[in-house]
Design a protein around this motif. Structure first.
Motif, PDB file in Angstrom:
ATOM      1  N   ASN A  15      -5.655  13.808  -2.213  1.00  0.00           N
ATOM      2  CA  ASN A  15      -7.117  13.913  -2.341  1.00  0.00           C
ATOM      3  C   ASN A  15      -7.833  12.676  -1.825  1.00  0.00           C
ATOM      4  OD1 ASN A  15      -5.867  12.723  -4.653  1.00  0.00           O
ATOM      5  ND2 ASN A  15      -7.898  12.568  -5.551  1.00  0.00           N
ATOM      6  N   ILE A  69       1.470  13.740 -12.610  1.00  0.00           N
ATOM      7  CA  ILE A  69       2.478  13.334 -13.605  1.00  0.00           C
ATOM      8  C   ILE A  69       1.820  12.568 -14.739  1.00  0.00           C
ATOM      9  CG2 ILE A  69       4.914  12.639 -13.740  1.00  0.00           C
ATOM     10  CD1 ILE A  69       4.404  11.879 -10.647  1.00  0.00           C
ATOM     11  N   PRO A 188       3.520   1.263   4.020  1.00  0.00           N
ATOM     12  CA  PRO A 188       2.387   1.598   4.894  1.00  0.00           C
ATOM     13  C   PRO A 188       1.594   0.415   5.420  1.00  0.00           C
ATOM     14  CG  PRO A 188       1.812   2.003   2.599  1.00  0.00           C
ATOM     15  CD  PRO A 188       3.255   1.561   2.602  1.00  0.00           C
ATOM     16  N   VAL A 191      -3.355  -1.702   3.179  1.00  0.00           N
ATOM     17  CA  VAL A 191      -4.307  -0.744   3.751  1.00  0.00           C
ATOM     18  C   VAL A 191      -5.586  -0.640   2.925  1.00  0.00           C
ATOM     19  CG1 VAL A 191      -4.510   1.592   4.689  1.00  0.00           C
ATOM     20  CG2 VAL A 191      -2.246   0.595   4.379  1.00  0.00           C
ATOM     21  N   THR A 193      -7.602   1.133   1.079  1.00  0.00           N
ATOM     22  CA  THR A 193      -7.762   2.335   0.247  1.00  0.00           C
ATOM     23  C   THR A 193      -8.248   1.848  -1.116  1.00  0.00           C
ATOM     24  OG1 THR A 193      -5.520   2.148  -0.614  1.00  0.00           O
ATOM     25  CG2 THR A 193      -5.798   3.498   1.375  1.00  0.00           C
TER      26      THR A 193
HETATM   27  N1  LIG Z   1      -2.888   0.751   0.053  1.00  0.00           N
HETATM   28  C1  LIG Z   1      -1.966  -0.175   0.223  1.00  0.00           C
HETATM   29  O1  LIG Z   1      -2.247  -1.315   0.660  1.00  0.00           O
HETATM   30  C2  LIG Z   1      -0.517   0.150  -0.077  1.00  0.00           C
HETATM   31  C3  LIG Z   1       0.440  -0.841   0.215  1.00  0.00           C
HETATM   32  C4  LIG Z   1       1.798  -0.560  -0.047  1.00  0.00           C
HETATM   33  C5  LIG Z   1       2.154   0.669  -0.560  1.00  0.00           C
HETATM   34  N2  LIG Z   1       1.195   1.615  -0.828  1.00  0.00           N
HETATM   35  C6  LIG Z   1       1.653   2.913  -1.378  1.00  0.00           C
HETATM   36  O2  LIG Z   1       1.055   3.973  -0.664  1.00  0.00           O
HETATM   37  C7  LIG Z   1       0.915   5.107  -1.528  1.00  0.00           C
HETATM   38  C8  LIG Z   1      -0.513   5.636  -1.445  1.00  0.00           C
HETATM   39  O3  LIG Z   1      -1.390   4.588  -1.831  1.00  0.00           O
HETATM   40  P1  LIG Z   1      -2.963   4.608  -1.489  1.00  0.00           P
HETATM   41  O4  LIG Z   1      -3.303   3.262  -0.989  1.00  0.00           O
HETATM   42  O5  LIG Z   1      -3.295   5.814  -0.676  1.00  0.00           O
HETATM   43  O6  LIG Z   1      -3.562   4.738  -2.967  1.00  0.00           O
HETATM   44  P2  LIG Z   1      -4.917   5.402  -3.480  1.00  0.00           P
HETATM   45  O7  LIG Z   1      -5.958   5.423  -2.427  1.00  0.00           O
HETATM   46  O8  LIG Z   1      -5.191   4.711  -4.753  1.00  0.00           O
HETATM   47  O9  LIG Z   1      -4.485   6.926  -3.750  1.00  0.00           O
HETATM   48  C9  LIG Z   1      -3.485   7.188  -4.681  1.00  0.00           C
HETATM   49  C10 LIG Z   1      -3.179   8.677  -4.663  1.00  0.00           C
HETATM   50  O10 LIG Z   1      -2.117   8.916  -5.563  1.00  0.00           O
HETATM   51  C11 LIG Z   1      -2.542   9.894  -6.521  1.00  0.00           C
HETATM   52  N3  LIG Z   1      -1.955   9.638  -7.828  1.00  0.00           N
HETATM   53  C12 LIG Z   1      -2.091   8.532  -8.592  1.00  0.00           C
HETATM   54  N4  LIG Z   1      -1.416   8.694  -9.740  1.00  0.00           N
HETATM   55  C13 LIG Z   1      -0.860   9.920  -9.694  1.00  0.00           C
HETATM   56  C14 LIG Z   1      -0.056  10.658 -10.579  1.00  0.00           C
HETATM   57  N5  LIG Z   1       0.280  10.160 -11.745  1.00  0.00           N
HETATM   58  N6  LIG Z   1       0.357  11.887 -10.214  1.00  0.00           N
HETATM   59  C15 LIG Z   1       0.008  12.391  -9.025  1.00  0.00           C
HETATM   60  N7  LIG Z   1      -0.771  11.757  -8.138  1.00  0.00           N
HETATM   61  C16 LIG Z   1      -1.186  10.522  -8.472  1.00  0.00           C
HETATM   62  C17 LIG Z   1      -4.048   9.750  -6.583  1.00  0.00           C
HETATM   63  O11 LIG Z   1      -4.632  10.917  -7.125  1.00  0.00           O
HETATM   64  P3  LIG Z   1      -5.925  10.840  -8.129  1.00  0.00           P
HETATM   65  O12 LIG Z   1      -7.128  10.742  -7.246  1.00  0.00           O
HETATM   66  O13 LIG Z   1      -5.837  12.121  -8.882  1.00  0.00           O
HETATM   67  O14 LIG Z   1      -5.759   9.623  -8.988  1.00  0.00           O
HETATM   68  C18 LIG Z   1      -4.355   9.534  -5.091  1.00  0.00           C
HETATM   69  O15 LIG Z   1      -4.328  10.756  -4.400  1.00  0.00           O
HETATM   70  C19 LIG Z   1       1.322   4.623  -2.925  1.00  0.00           C
HETATM   71  O16 LIG Z   1       2.665   5.004  -3.165  1.00  0.00           O
HETATM   72  C20 LIG Z   1       1.237   3.105  -2.820  1.00  0.00           C
HETATM   73  O17 LIG Z   1       2.117   2.461  -3.715  1.00  0.00           O
HETATM   74  C21 LIG Z   1      -0.128   1.378  -0.598  1.00  0.00           C
END
Ligand SMILES: NC(=O)c1ccc[n+]([C@@H]2O[C@H](COP(=O)([O-])OP(=O)(O)OC[C@H]3O[C@@H](n4cnc5c(N)ncnc54)[C@H](OP(=O)(O)O)[C@@H]3O)[C@@H](O)[C@H]2O)c1
Length: 236
Positions: A15, A69, A188, A191, A193
């Motif tokens: 989402n 979850i 990734p 980023v 986000t």
């Molecule tokens: N952004 C970075 O710099 C970065 C760096 C390294 C790794 N990552 C990894 O990349 C992945 C995506 O991160 P992002 O930056 O896109 O984060 P984000 O913008 O905060 O989005 C997180 C996503 O995960 C969903 N989510 C959170 N808790 C959940 C749960 N308990 N069950 C199901 N869905 C859940 C959220 O849904 P809701 O809207 O419903 O909460 C949202 O769709 C993560 O695994 C993160 O650890 C990100």
């Protein structure tokens, strides 16, 4: 990018953030025969408007699935991290991906077998086009890199959960190799986000473009490894 990604692709957390951008770009780089299963905790909620719009524009190519979850408090420092917080983050970052891969294993096996039949039952190489699990990990899960970056992100729960996710990826790679299912962990980058914040150097578009390019070139040698969005190897 050549069409090396396709088939039935399931993405979680779609989402917002990287998950949403993955669905956007996968629609562009895959063909009309390919299908994206976009998982999200609250498909009807206000936070899923962009995903609903994308799915409405591509009704034959995107199916939105309700999947969630637990709560996530991964960024808390030591003083604010208790047993429940540790367990919650482990549930979301490790147990969730573990159960998902376990339940989808019959489909992953079938996909790998079908590709083998196309090649005359010769087995053949592993790839994302054939059958793959991609676990989105983090540089912060690297034990070797911890002394370099602990002070900027002193997150016990998040770091330990991503290190566990890396081990799980390695286990999956060993376990599923005989079925020709690839398993790779991808970082990734940092980023822009909700999680990464505005000061992050990478846009979600560039990160996802890089990750999809890496995914399209993954082969046997990459299974069980941890790579970044540009294909560089990250030490354990
Ligand atoms: N952004 C970075 O710099 C970065 C760096 C390294 C790794 N990552 C990894 O990349 C992945 C995506 O991160 P992002 O930056 O896109 O984060 P984000 O913008 O905060 O989005 C997180 C996503 O995960 C969903 N989510 C959170 N808790 C959940 C749960 N308990 N069950 C199901 N869905 C859940 C959220 O849904 P809701 O809207 O419903 O909460 C949202 O769709 C993560 O695994 C993160 O650890 C990100």
């Amino acid at each position: 990018m050549s069409r090396k990604l396709g088939g039935n692709i399931l993405v979680t957390g779609t989402n917002r953030g990287l998950g949403l951008e993955l669905v956007r770009q996968l629609i562009q780089v895959t063909s009309n025969k390919d299908h994206i299963y976009a998982c999200c905790r609250e498909p009807e909620g206000s936070g899923a408007e962009a995903l609903r719009e994308l799915a409405n524009e591509n009704p034959k190519r995107i199916t939105v699935i309700k999947l969630g979850i637990n709560k996530l408090h991964g960024s808390a420092p030591l003083s604010a991290t208790g047993g429940c917080g540790m367990m919650e983050v482990y549930q979301v970052n490790v147990v969730g991906p573990f159960l998902l891969a376990k339940h989808l294993l019959p489909h992953l096996k079938r996909a790998a077998e079908q590709m083998s039949l196309k090649h005359g039952g010769q087995g053949g190489h592993m790839s994302c086009r054939r059958s793959a699990i991609i676990n989105i990990s983090s540089l912060l899960g690297s034990i070797e890199k911890c002394p370099e970056n602990f002070h900027i992100a002193p997150m016990y729960a998040y770091r330990t959960s991503k290190a566990a996710l890396n081990m799980m990826t390695r286990c999956q790679a060993e376990d599923f190799r005989e079925h020709h299912i690839l398993a790779t962990a991808i970082h990734p980058g940092w980023v822009q986000t909700d999680m990464g914040g505005k000061e992050a150097p990478l846009t979600s578009q560039d990160s996802v473009q890089g990750m999809l390019s890496v995914m399209s070139s993954l082969s046997d040698k990459d299974s069980g490894n941890h790579l970044d969005w540009q294909g560089n190897s990250i030490p354990w």
